[in-house]
Design a protein around this motif. Structure first.
Motif, mmCIF file in Angstrom:
data_model
loop_
_atom_site.group_PDB
_atom_site.id
_atom_site.type_symbol
_atom_site.label_atom_id
_atom_site.label_comp_id
_atom_site.label_asym_id
_atom_site.label_seq_id
_atom_site.Cartn_x
_atom_site.Cartn_y
_atom_site.Cartn_z
ATOM 1 N N ASP A 27 0.849 -1.186 0.000
ATOM 2 C CA ASP A 27 0.000 0.000 0.000
ATOM 3 C C ASP A 27 0.887 1.239 0.000
ATOM 4 O O ASP A 27 1.994 1.227 0.537
ATOM 5 C CB ASP A 27 -0.897 0.017 1.233
ATOM 6 C CG ASP A 27 -1.935 -1.098 1.225
ATOM 7 O OD1 ASP A 27 -2.147 -1.724 0.171
ATOM 8 O OD2 ASP A 27 -2.528 -1.341 2.286
ATOM 9 N N ALA A 28 0.400 2.316 -0.600
ATOM 10 C CA ALA A 28 1.158 3.565 -0.663
ATOM 11 C C ALA A 28 0.410 4.658 0.093
ATOM 12 O O ALA A 28 -0.820 4.723 0.049
ATOM 13 C CB ALA A 28 1.363 3.987 -2.108
ATOM 14 N N THR A 29 1.157 5.501 0.796
ATOM 15 C CA THR A 29 0.567 6.646 1.491
ATOM 16 C C THR A 29 1.273 7.914 1.019
ATOM 17 O O THR A 29 2.375 7.869 0.489
ATOM 18 C CB THR A 29 0.720 6.520 3.020
ATOM 19 O OG1 THR A 29 2.116 6.425 3.341
ATOM 20 C CG2 THR A 29 -0.015 5.303 3.560
ATOM 21 N N GLY A 30 0.597 9.033 1.199
ATOM 22 C CA GLY A 30 1.179 10.304 0.789
ATOM 23 C C GLY A 30 1.404 10.396 -0.709
ATOM 24 O O GLY A 30 2.337 11.046 -1.169
ATOM 25 N N GLY A 51 -8.886 12.493 -3.543
ATOM 26 C CA GLY A 51 -7.936 13.576 -3.327
ATOM 27 C C GLY A 51 -8.374 14.882 -3.951
ATOM 28 O O GLY A 51 -9.530 15.054 -4.345
ATOM 29 N N GLY A 52 -7.427 15.808 -4.063
ATOM 30 C CA GLY A 52 -7.722 17.116 -4.612
ATOM 31 C C GLY A 52 -6.578 17.627 -5.463
ATOM 32 O O GLY A 52 -5.412 17.278 -5.241
ATOM 33 N N TYR A 53 -6.921 18.450 -6.445
ATOM 34 C CA TYR A 53 -5.940 19.020 -7.363
ATOM 35 C C TYR A 53 -5.796 20.507 -7.093
ATOM 36 O O TYR A 53 -6.796 21.218 -6.955
ATOM 37 C CB TYR A 53 -6.389 18.795 -8.811
ATOM 38 C CG TYR A 53 -5.465 19.418 -9.826
ATOM 39 C CD1 TYR A 53 -4.228 18.853 -10.094
ATOM 40 C CD2 TYR A 53 -5.826 20.570 -10.497
ATOM 41 C CE1 TYR A 53 -3.363 19.425 -11.019
ATOM 42 C CE2 TYR A 53 -4.969 21.146 -11.432
ATOM 43 C CZ TYR A 53 -3.742 20.565 -11.688
ATOM 44 O OH TYR A 53 -2.898 21.130 -12.599
ATOM 45 N N ILE A 66 -3.349 12.630 -3.704
ATOM 46 C CA ILE A 66 -4.246 11.472 -3.636
ATOM 47 C C ILE A 66 -4.360 10.944 -2.214
ATOM 48 O O ILE A 66 -5.429 10.562 -1.766
ATOM 49 C CB ILE A 66 -3.756 10.360 -4.587
ATOM 50 C CG1 ILE A 66 -3.818 10.867 -6.029
ATOM 51 C CG2 ILE A 66 -4.569 9.091 -4.410
ATOM 52 C CD1 ILE A 66 -3.152 9.955 -7.028
ATOM 53 N N GLY A 67 -3.241 10.899 -1.496
ATOM 54 C CA GLY A 67 -3.251 10.319 -0.151
ATOM 55 C C GLY A 67 -2.918 8.847 -0.210
ATOM 56 O O GLY A 67 -1.910 8.448 -0.770
ATOM 57 N N GLU A 68 -3.789 8.005 0.328
ATOM 58 C CA GLU A 68 -3.545 6.558 0.376
ATOM 59 C C GLU A 68 -4.016 5.888 -0.906
ATOM 60 O O GLU A 68 -5.061 6.232 -1.458
ATOM 61 C CB GLU A 68 -4.265 5.937 1.567
ATOM 62 C CG GLU A 68 -3.750 6.429 2.901
ATOM 63 C CD GLU A 68 -4.446 5.758 4.074
ATOM 64 O OE1 GLU A 68 -5.121 4.730 3.891
ATOM 65 O OE2 GLU A 68 -4.297 6.272 5.186
ATOM 66 N N ILE A 93 9.499 3.988 -0.255
ATOM 67 C CA ILE A 93 10.477 3.811 -1.331
ATOM 68 C C ILE A 93 9.892 2.774 -2.282
ATOM 69 O O ILE A 93 9.519 1.679 -1.871
ATOM 70 C CB ILE A 93 11.839 3.350 -0.782
ATOM 71 C CG1 ILE A 93 12.431 4.452 0.098
ATOM 72 C CG2 ILE A 93 12.777 2.984 -1.923
ATOM 73 C CD1 ILE A 93 13.700 4.067 0.804
ATOM 74 N N ASP A 94 9.794 3.132 -3.542
ATOM 75 C CA ASP A 94 9.217 2.239 -4.541
ATOM 76 C C ASP A 94 10.300 1.318 -5.082
ATOM 77 O O ASP A 94 11.380 1.777 -5.452
ATOM 78 C CB ASP A 94 8.606 3.067 -5.673
ATOM 79 C CG ASP A 94 7.731 2.248 -6.595
ATOM 80 O OD1 ASP A 94 7.866 1.010 -6.628
ATOM 81 O OD2 ASP A 94 6.903 2.846 -7.298
ATOM 82 N N SER A 95 9.985 0.024 -5.162
ATOM 83 C CA SER A 95 10.960 -0.942 -5.676
ATOM 84 C C SER A 95 11.061 -0.907 -7.201
ATOM 85 O O SER A 95 11.960 -1.504 -7.774
ATOM 86 C CB SER A 95 10.601 -2.352 -5.202
ATOM 87 O OG SER A 95 9.313 -2.711 -5.665
#
Length: 109
Positions: free
Chosen positions: A25-28, A50-52, A61-63, A95-97
């Motif tokens: 899962d990704a946050t932020g 989320g918001g633009y 986007i957030g989570e 950190i994205d793999s």
């Protein structure tokens, strides 16, 4: 062959999709650089999450869970007839793999 070109002064929509292909899962999650140079931002036509902020060009986007996606639709007006290259860059707290899949290049035409 003729290359299709966006007409000057005519509002046009474009859609950005952010997907989390895993492994976690990704946050932020934030996507930046969404409106290409030469296109004037008019409005957000819809977002699933989320918001633009048109002043910064950031879609917060957030989570985003594994396998999840978020969609943003923007309306802009080309300032001239032509094609408009754009780059969207995704960042997140983790950190994205597989960092190369965090950048998307496309051309609006």
């Amino acid at each position: 062959t003729d290359v299709p070109r966006l007409p000057a002064g005519t509002p046009t929509g474009f859609t950005i999709v952010a997907r989390n292909n895993g492994p976690a899962d990704a946050t932020g999650v934030v996507v930046g650089n969404l409106v290409p140079p030469g296109v004037t931002f008019l409005r957000v036509d819809g977002t699933s999450q989320g918001g633009y902020d048109p002043a910064t060009g950031l879609w917060r986007i957030g989570e985003l869970p594994v396998g999840g996606s978020a969609v943003l639709r923007l309306i802009g007006r080309p300032e001239r007839v032509g094609v408009f290259p754009t780059v969207a860059v995704v960042s997140m707290d983790q950190i994205d793999s597989v960092p190369p899949n965090n950048i998307s290049n496309t051309v609006l035409e």
